[in-house]
Design a protein around this motif. Structure first.
Motif, PDB file in Angstrom:
ATOM      1  N   VAL A 142      19.438  27.639   9.292  1.00 15.62           N
ATOM      2  CA  VAL A 142      19.620  26.676  10.580  1.00 15.62           C
ATOM      3  C   VAL A 142      18.672  25.672  10.831  1.00 15.62           C
ATOM      4  CG1 VAL A 142      19.619  26.712  13.235  1.00 15.62           C
ATOM      5  CG2 VAL A 142      20.555  28.639  11.976  1.00 15.62           C
ATOM      6  N   LYS A 143      18.920  24.523  11.038  1.00 12.98           N
ATOM      7  CA  LYS A 143      18.089  23.378  11.179  1.00 12.98           C
ATOM      8  C   LYS A 143      17.852  23.089  12.562  1.00 12.98           C
ATOM      9  CE  LYS A 143      21.035  20.636   9.113  1.00 12.98           C
ATOM     10  NZ  LYS A 143      21.806  19.459   8.633  1.00 12.98           N
ATOM     11  N   PRO A 144      16.639  22.358  12.600  1.00 13.96           N
ATOM     12  CA  PRO A 144      16.084  22.145  14.268  1.00 13.96           C
ATOM     13  C   PRO A 144      17.162  20.953  14.961  1.00 13.96           C
ATOM     14  CG  PRO A 144      14.220  21.990  12.804  1.00 13.96           C
ATOM     15  CD  PRO A 144      15.454  22.302  11.973  1.00 13.96           C
ATOM     16  N   SER A 145      17.993  20.498  14.228  1.00  7.83           N
ATOM     17  CA  SER A 145      18.943  19.349  15.060  1.00  7.83           C
ATOM     18  C   SER A 145      20.188  20.113  15.238  1.00  7.83           C
ATOM     19  CB  SER A 145      19.067  18.418  13.841  1.00  7.83           C
ATOM     20  OG  SER A 145      19.501  18.815  12.647  1.00  7.83           O
ATOM     21  N   ASP A 146      20.326  21.405  14.645  1.00  6.94           N
ATOM     22  CA  ASP A 146      21.501  22.393  15.158  1.00  6.94           C
ATOM     23  C   ASP A 146      21.457  22.970  16.289  1.00  6.94           C
ATOM     24  OD1 ASP A 146      22.488  21.689  12.405  1.00  6.94           O
ATOM     25  OD2 ASP A 146      21.680  23.249  11.621  1.00  6.94           O
ATOM     26  N   VAL A 147      20.213  23.158  16.951  1.00  2.99           N
ATOM     27  CA  VAL A 147      20.054  23.761  18.086  1.00  2.99           C
ATOM     28  C   VAL A 147      20.602  23.112  19.268  1.00  2.99           C
ATOM     29  CG1 VAL A 147      18.158  25.084  19.589  1.00  2.99           C
ATOM     30  CG2 VAL A 147      17.980  24.742  16.970  1.00  2.99           C
ATOM     31  N   PRO A 148      21.327  23.432  20.105  1.00  9.92           N
ATOM     32  CA  PRO A 148      21.912  22.837  21.497  1.00  9.92           C
ATOM     33  C   PRO A 148      20.773  23.001  22.463  1.00  9.92           C
ATOM     34  CG  PRO A 148      22.908  24.826  21.104  1.00  9.92           C
ATOM     35  CD  PRO A 148      22.071  24.813  19.953  1.00  9.92           C
ATOM     36  N   ALA A 149      20.977  22.194  23.423  1.00 10.49           N
ATOM     37  CA  ALA A 149      20.042  22.167  24.494  1.00 10.49           C
ATOM     38  C   ALA A 149      19.809  23.420  25.094  1.00 10.49           C
ATOM     39  CB  ALA A 149      20.345  20.893  25.404  1.00 10.49           C
ATOM     40  N   ASP A 150      21.171  24.145  25.345  1.00 10.37           N
ATOM     41  CA  ASP A 150      20.989  25.159  26.269  1.00 10.37           C
ATOM     42  C   ASP A 150      20.552  26.329  25.678  1.00 10.37           C
ATOM     43  OD1 ASP A 150      23.544  25.078  24.520  1.00 10.37           O
ATOM     44  OD2 ASP A 150      23.965  27.257  25.526  1.00 10.37           O
ATOM     45  N   ALA A 151      20.340  26.432  24.283  1.00 11.22           N
ATOM     46  CA  ALA A 151      19.560  27.328  23.542  1.00 11.22           C
ATOM     47  C   ALA A 151      18.039  27.563  23.922  1.00 11.22           C
ATOM     48  CB  ALA A 151      19.632  27.416  22.054  1.00 11.22           C
ATOM     49  N   VAL A 152      17.320  26.274  24.357  1.00  8.98           N
ATOM     50  CA  VAL A 152      16.040  26.382  24.719  1.00  8.98           C
ATOM     51  C   VAL A 152      15.615  25.638  26.094  1.00  8.98           C
ATOM     52  CG1 VAL A 152      15.321  25.631  22.245  1.00  8.98           C
ATOM     53  CG2 VAL A 152      16.189  23.828  23.840  1.00  8.98           C
ATOM     54  N   THR A 153      16.697  25.610  27.150  1.00  6.39           N
ATOM     55  CA  THR A 153      16.539  25.295  28.392  1.00  6.39           C
ATOM     56  C   THR A 153      17.283  26.250  29.441  1.00  6.39           C
ATOM     57  OG1 THR A 153      18.278  23.524  28.220  1.00  6.39           O
ATOM     58  CG2 THR A 153      16.116  22.855  27.734  1.00  6.39           C
ATOM     59  N   SER A 154      16.831  26.455  30.344  1.00  5.48           N
ATOM     60  CA  SER A 154      17.467  27.267  31.432  1.00  5.48           C
ATOM     61  C   SER A 154      18.314  26.253  32.331  1.00  5.48           C
ATOM     62  CB  SER A 154      16.305  27.967  32.210  1.00  5.48           C
ATOM     63  OG  SER A 154      15.693  26.868  33.281  1.00  5.48           O
ATOM     64  N   SER A 155      19.227  27.066  33.097  1.00  3.12           N
ATOM     65  CA  SER A 155      20.144  26.258  34.085  1.00  3.12           C
ATOM     66  C   SER A 155      19.418  26.159  35.195  1.00  3.12           C
ATOM     67  CB  SER A 155      21.478  27.222  34.186  1.00  3.12           C
ATOM     68  OG  SER A 155      21.084  28.603  34.687  1.00  3.12           O
ATOM     69  N   GLY A 156      20.088  25.535  36.127  1.00  4.51           N
ATOM     70  CA  GLY A 156      19.404  25.338  37.471  1.00  4.51           C
ATOM     71  C   GLY A 156      18.991  26.591  38.187  1.00  4.51           C
ATOM     72  N   SER A 157      20.026  27.676  38.112  1.00  6.46           N
ATOM     73  CA  SER A 157      19.707  28.749  38.726  1.00  6.46           C
ATOM     74  C   SER A 157      18.833  29.796  37.803  1.00  6.46           C
ATOM     75  CB  SER A 157      21.000  29.465  39.089  1.00  6.46           C
ATOM     76  OG  SER A 157      21.607  30.073  37.976  1.00  6.46           O
ATOM     77  N   GLY A 158      18.770  29.400  36.544  1.00 12.07           N
ATOM     78  CA  GLY A 158      17.866  30.520  35.694  1.00 12.07           C
ATOM     79  C   GLY A 158      18.863  31.816  35.380  1.00 12.07           C
ATOM     80  N   LEU A 159      19.994  31.825  35.950  1.00 13.69           N
ATOM     81  CA  LEU A 159      20.759  33.100  35.963  1.00 13.69           C
ATOM     82  C   LEU A 159      22.189  32.957  35.094  1.00 13.69           C
ATOM     83  CD1 LEU A 159      19.971  34.435  39.468  1.00 13.69           C
ATOM     84  CD2 LEU A 159      18.766  35.252  37.506  1.00 13.69           C
ATOM     85  N   ASP A 160      22.382  31.678  34.438  1.00 16.70           N
ATOM     86  CA  ASP A 160      23.710  31.459  34.020  1.00 16.70           C
ATOM     87  C   ASP A 160      24.062  32.632  33.034  1.00 16.70           C
ATOM     88  OD1 ASP A 160      25.841  30.284  33.171  1.00 16.70           O
ATOM     89  OD2 ASP A 160      24.983  28.243  32.754  1.00 16.70           O
ATOM     90  N   PRO A 161      25.213  32.932  33.152  1.00 19.06           N
ATOM     91  CA  PRO A 161      25.641  33.935  32.166  1.00 19.06           C
ATOM     92  C   PRO A 161      26.315  33.355  31.041  1.00 19.06           C
ATOM     93  CG  PRO A 161      27.398  33.857  33.827  1.00 19.06           C
ATOM     94  CD  PRO A 161      26.158  33.022  34.405  1.00 19.06           C
ATOM     95  N   HIS A 162      26.461  32.230  30.926  1.00 18.23           N
ATOM     96  CA  HIS A 162      27.217  31.410  29.847  1.00 18.23           C
ATOM     97  C   HIS A 162      26.352  30.803  28.907  1.00 18.23           C
ATOM     98  CE1 HIS A 162      30.624  31.820  33.132  1.00 18.23           C
ATOM     99  NE2 HIS A 162      31.022  32.064  32.186  1.00 18.23           N
ATOM    100  N   ILE A 163      26.909  30.449  27.911  1.00 15.89           N
ATOM    101  CA  ILE A 163      26.400  29.558  26.876  1.00 15.89           C
ATOM    102  C   ILE A 163      27.332  28.701  26.196  1.00 15.89           C
ATOM    103  CG2 ILE A 163      24.261  31.271  25.993  1.00 15.89           C
ATOM    104  CD1 ILE A 163      26.067  31.970  23.645  1.00 15.89           C
ATOM    105  N   SER A 164      26.852  27.606  25.542  1.00 16.81           N
ATOM    106  CA  SER A 164      28.083  26.633  25.006  1.00 16.81           C
ATOM    107  C   SER A 164      28.513  27.499  23.808  1.00 16.81           C
ATOM    108  CB  SER A 164      27.296  25.487  24.779  1.00 16.81           C
ATOM    109  OG  SER A 164      26.298  25.816  23.668  1.00 16.81           O
TER     110      SER A 164
END
Length: 223
Positions: A142-164
């Motif tokens: 895995v390359k750093p450029s492959d990592v999507p934003a939701d893998a390293v940031t929380s949602s607005g609630s911090g409780l989001d059950p979904h990922i991309s």
């Protein structure tokens, strides 16, 4: 004097009767009616959108995220992720020295830190490095450029059950290797649990991590 006392008594009695009637209507009958309609029209949602495994055991709610971690070891502040399972996005960073992974409902909310905040930048940088390391296998780097934003940031609630879907697919090789499954089988599992935009245009495609891991656990159990 007597008339004044009598008038006051009548007003108080009228107010008490109104209170009793409104309490019964708004505090008893209306909630029961709403609950009854909800149970008839959408029982799953009315009961908390529960997710069950193949045996019928409730494993959680599709509305709240949860972690898949190894037991906490002595000296550790946060447990290490159990890499057999698909991992959710980070929860919020409230009250912690790193990205919070607890998914505690009482900590619902964002970090409230700006994009140039040094702590937030460090958390995201460390989280990206961990995602790259955890998901790189002998046959798939895995390359750093492959990592999507939701893998390293929380949602607005911090409780989001979904990922991309991108983050789910990034984890496929690691999950397949750890569970001794064929990569194509795990890719198909992700595709089956990818939900499209609501009504075709609202939001983004998403994968419910709990539902995906529940299906994965059932697949592994079948051997």
């Amino acid at each position: 004097m007597n008339n004044s006392a009598a008038n006051t008594g009548r007003v108080l009695w009228a107010g008490l009767r109104a209170l009793l009637v409104l309490t019964v209507l708004c505090g008893v009958l209306y909630p029961l009616a709403v609950a009854g309609v909800a149970q008839l029209a959408m029982p799953g949602r009315a009961n908390g959108s529960e997710i069950e495994d193949a045996s019928g055991k409730v494993v959680g709610s599709e509305l709240i995220g949860q972690r898949y971690d190894l037991p906490l070891k002595d000296g550790e502040e946060t447990p290490a992720p159990d890499l057999r399972w698909f991992q959710p996005r980070p929860s919020n960073g409230l009250g912690t020295n790193s990205v919070n992974t607890r998914y505690s409902i009482v900590l619902s909310g964002a970090t409230n830190r700006s994009g140039d905040n040094a702590d937030l930048i460090r958390w995201v940088t460390d989280a990206k490095a961990a995602v790259v390391e955890d998901n790189s296998t002998d046959g798939h780097r895995v390359k750093p450029s492959d990592v999507p934003a939701d893998a390293v940031t929380s949602s607005g609630s911090g409780l989001d059950p979904h990922i991309s879907p991108e983050y789910a697919r990034l984890q496929v090789h690691r999950v397949a290797e750890r569970n001794k499954l064929d990569v194509a089988t795990v890719e198909r599992l992700v595709a089956e649990h990818t939900d499209d935009r609501i009504l075709g245009f609202i939001g983004e495609p998403r994968v419910n991590v709990l539902a995906l891991n529940t299906a994965l656990r059932d697949l592994v159990a079948k051997g």
